[in-house]
Design a protein around this motif. Structure first.
Motif, mmCIF file in Angstrom:
data_model
loop_
_atom_site.group_PDB
_atom_site.id
_atom_site.type_symbol
_atom_site.label_atom_id
_atom_site.label_comp_id
_atom_site.label_asym_id
_atom_site.label_seq_id
_atom_site.Cartn_x
_atom_site.Cartn_y
_atom_site.Cartn_z
ATOM 1 N N ILE A 162 0.834 -1.205 0.000
ATOM 2 C CA ILE A 162 0.000 0.000 0.000
ATOM 3 C C ILE A 162 0.870 1.256 0.000
ATOM 4 O O ILE A 162 0.484 2.301 0.502
ATOM 5 C CB ILE A 162 -0.990 -0.004 1.178
ATOM 6 C CG1 ILE A 162 -0.315 -0.342 2.509
ATOM 7 C CG2 ILE A 162 -2.117 -0.990 0.901
ATOM 8 C CD1 ILE A 162 -1.254 -0.264 3.696
ATOM 9 N N SER A 163 2.057 1.107 -0.584
ATOM 10 C CA SER A 163 2.942 2.250 -0.780
ATOM 11 C C SER A 163 3.003 2.558 -2.269
ATOM 12 O O SER A 163 2.711 1.711 -3.104
ATOM 13 C CB SER A 163 4.351 1.939 -0.258
ATOM 14 O OG SER A 163 4.311 1.635 1.117
ATOM 15 N N SER A 164 3.388 3.776 -2.600
ATOM 16 C CA SER A 164 3.475 4.156 -4.003
ATOM 17 C C SER A 164 4.657 5.078 -4.223
ATOM 18 O O SER A 164 5.267 5.578 -3.274
ATOM 19 C CB SER A 164 2.174 4.844 -4.450
ATOM 20 O OG SER A 164 1.889 5.958 -3.620
ATOM 21 N N GLY A 165 4.980 5.258 -5.509
ATOM 22 C CA GLY A 165 6.043 6.187 -5.884
ATOM 23 C C GLY A 165 7.393 5.830 -5.288
ATOM 24 O O GLY A 165 7.777 4.647 -5.228
ATOM 25 N N PRO A 166 8.141 6.835 -4.804
ATOM 26 C CA PRO A 166 9.488 6.609 -4.270
ATOM 27 C C PRO A 166 9.512 5.630 -3.097
ATOM 28 O O PRO A 166 10.465 4.867 -2.938
ATOM 29 C CB PRO A 166 9.930 8.007 -3.819
ATOM 30 C CG PRO A 166 9.094 8.956 -4.613
ATOM 31 C CD PRO A 166 7.781 8.273 -4.801
ATOM 32 N N ARG A 167 8.452 5.653 -2.285
ATOM 33 C CA ARG A 167 8.395 4.750 -1.130
ATOM 34 C C ARG A 167 8.369 3.291 -1.583
ATOM 35 O O ARG A 167 9.094 2.440 -1.074
ATOM 36 C CB ARG A 167 7.159 5.082 -0.287
ATOM 37 C CG ARG A 167 6.929 4.166 0.908
ATOM 38 C CD ARG A 167 7.932 4.387 1.995
ATOM 39 N NE ARG A 167 7.657 3.537 3.149
ATOM 40 C CZ ARG A 167 8.533 3.291 4.104
ATOM 41 N NH1 ARG A 167 9.738 3.835 4.056
ATOM 42 N NH2 ARG A 167 8.223 2.518 5.119
ATOM 43 N N ARG A 168 7.521 2.978 -2.558
ATOM 44 C CA ARG A 168 7.467 1.622 -3.101
ATOM 45 C C ARG A 168 8.804 1.243 -3.731
ATOM 46 O O ARG A 168 9.280 0.117 -3.566
ATOM 47 C CB ARG A 168 6.347 1.501 -4.139
ATOM 48 C CG ARG A 168 6.410 0.231 -4.971
ATOM 49 C CD ARG A 168 5.279 0.134 -5.952
ATOM 50 N NE ARG A 168 4.083 -0.367 -5.303
ATOM 51 C CZ ARG A 168 3.826 -1.663 -5.107
ATOM 52 N NH1 ARG A 168 4.708 -2.574 -5.492
ATOM 53 N NH2 ARG A 168 2.716 -2.051 -4.529
#
Length: 445
Positions: free
Chosen positions: A122-128
């Motif tokens: 459930i993370s997106s962008g740079p975090r993923r």
């Protein structure tokens, strides 16, 4: 037309209100009722008795016959969903994840926030982008066999040989779900956290309580006290990771929120245990598959391709992740229609896995897999597929095949309950009620 829209599907159809209601009541509601995060025994039994999964596949087939194979827009107020009906579109969606088809959907956020609010799923962008490599390294995603496979085999053998020496609860020589699952949890705690966690039943109970709340997703508030307790419990093992545990392969540092990542491993292995139990049940009444699997189980090779194919077939027949969800990160265009950013995308796996057009739809056919663990063009994706395929898609079949092998190498197995017809397997197989009789095999002199 929105200049930022992207053309992905040639066409999208729109369902009527009555058909949308039918999808909600015959496909979505029964799937949710059985328990998306942790299975509800009563609902599994009801689904098996009433044939809910078979009815859901028939409903999907009716929609495809009525509207065609193009994705079908369900005009659900405030939360429209795009229902995928063509295997080619399954491959397109999964290959185009996480952009523009994000895995971090609103539904997943609502459910997973109960026990792993900072998980990669459930993370997106740079975090993923930062979290995914950590998972891939720890789980050895690219490797057919995990570097710790030999150690994992010793854990699996030790626990299940102990089960073989005293099978069942008050039923000598019988293996049931309670006896199997307790041993399975001991295996998984050791593989994930190390030997110190073997008997940490409290940890599993805390996680299962949180998962029970997660089944309610939006409808239940997060139990912040219990969530903090669970993360402290996991944190105790992370502080001193044991050699040959999965957590020992995680990078140092709190920025990864490691308790959240490890929670997913402990949770996801539950489904693998369900698959092992179902595989033993099917092999017990499938002579040709049984013989080949026993040959592998009694061999020295840790890679057991036939057993893995049997496990994949069980996942095809009874997927433990029946619904793959995605969410549009931008507008897309299809024919003359714009599908708005934020629209959900639903891949209902049983519809493709049990397609009546498949000659093997309702029987075991391990040969279809070869060395693959996904056949996206056919819509057969037990571990998803594409750039964000499950990072344990190699590890889980390895552990599961070793578990199956421990039983097959030591005992003959008879399926006591339920009764299965190998040429026409049911749409639902309730693992809670599976009972097996195990008889120790005599060793040749």
């Amino acid at each position: 037309m929105n200049a930022r829209s992207h053309a992905i599907f040639p066409k999208v159809n729109r369902a009527g209100w009555i058909d949308t209601f039918r999808v909600i009541t015959t496909v979505m509601a029964p799937t949710v009722a059985k328990g998306v995060i942790i299975r509800r025994p009563a609902m599994e039994r009801l689904a098996e008795r009433r044939g809910f999964d078979t009815s859901a596949v028939k409903q999907m087939q009716r929609l495809k016959n009525k509207y065609g194979a193009a994705p079908l827009l369900l005009p659900i107020p405030f939360r429209p969903q795009l229902l995928i009906l063509d295997p080619a579109d399954v491959a397109t969606v999964l290959q185009s994840s996480p952009e523009p088809f994000a895995a971090a959907t609103a539904e997943k956020h609502a459910a997973l926030a109960h026990f792993e609010p900072k998980n990669v799923l459930i993370s997106s962008g740079p975090r993923r982008a930062k979290l995914r490599p950590a998972h891939e390294h720890a789980l050895a995603t690219a490797n057919r066999l995990h570097p710790y496979s030999l150690h994992f085999k010793s854990v699996v053998d030790a626990e299940f040989r102990q089960v073989l020496n005293g099978i069942g609860f008050n039923r000598p020589d019988e293996l049931d779900w309670p006896a199997f699952s307790q041993a399975w949890y001991r295996v998984i705690r050791q593989i994930v956290l190390g030997e110190r966690a073997r008997n940490d039943i409290t940890l599993t109970e805390t996680l299962n309580e949180l998962r029970g709340r997660a089944n309610w997703a939006f409808a239940a508030p997060v139990d912040q006290r219990k969530l903090a307790l669970f993360h402290r419990q996991v944190g105790g093992y992370l502080a001193e990771p044991e050699k040959h545990s999965l957590i020992s392969r995680l990078p140092d540092g709190d920025e990864l929120a490691p308790e959240n990542q490890v929670a997913q491993w402990l949770f996801a292995f539950d489904a693998a245990g369900i698959t092992v139990m179902r595989t033993l049940a099917v092999l017990a009444c499938h002579v040709s598959c049984w013989v080949k699997a026993v040959e592998e189980a009694t061999g020295a090779d840790l890679d057991r391709p036939f057993t893995r194919s049997c496990l994949l077939e069980v996942l095809r027949l009874w997927p433990t992740t029946p619904v793959i969800l995605r969410q549009l990160t931008k507008d897309i265009k299809a024919g003359g229609r714009i599908i708005a950013r934020g629209t959900g995308v639903i891949i209902f796996a049983p519809f493709f896995h049990r397609d009546p057009a498949l000659v093997y739809a309702n029987r075991m056919e391990p040969s279809i897999w070869g060395r693959n663990d996904a056949l996206p063009s056919a819509g057969l994706v037990p571990f998803s597929a594409g750039p964000i395929i499950c990072p344990a898609h190699n590890l889980v079949p390895t552990i599961a095949s070793l578990a199956v092998g421990t039983f097959l190498s030591a005992a003959d197995i008879v399926l006591l309950q339920p009764s299965l017809t190998v040429g026409n397997l049911p749409g639902t197989l309730n693992h809670f009620d599976i009972r097996l009789r195990l008889t120790a095999r005599r060793k040749e002199k």
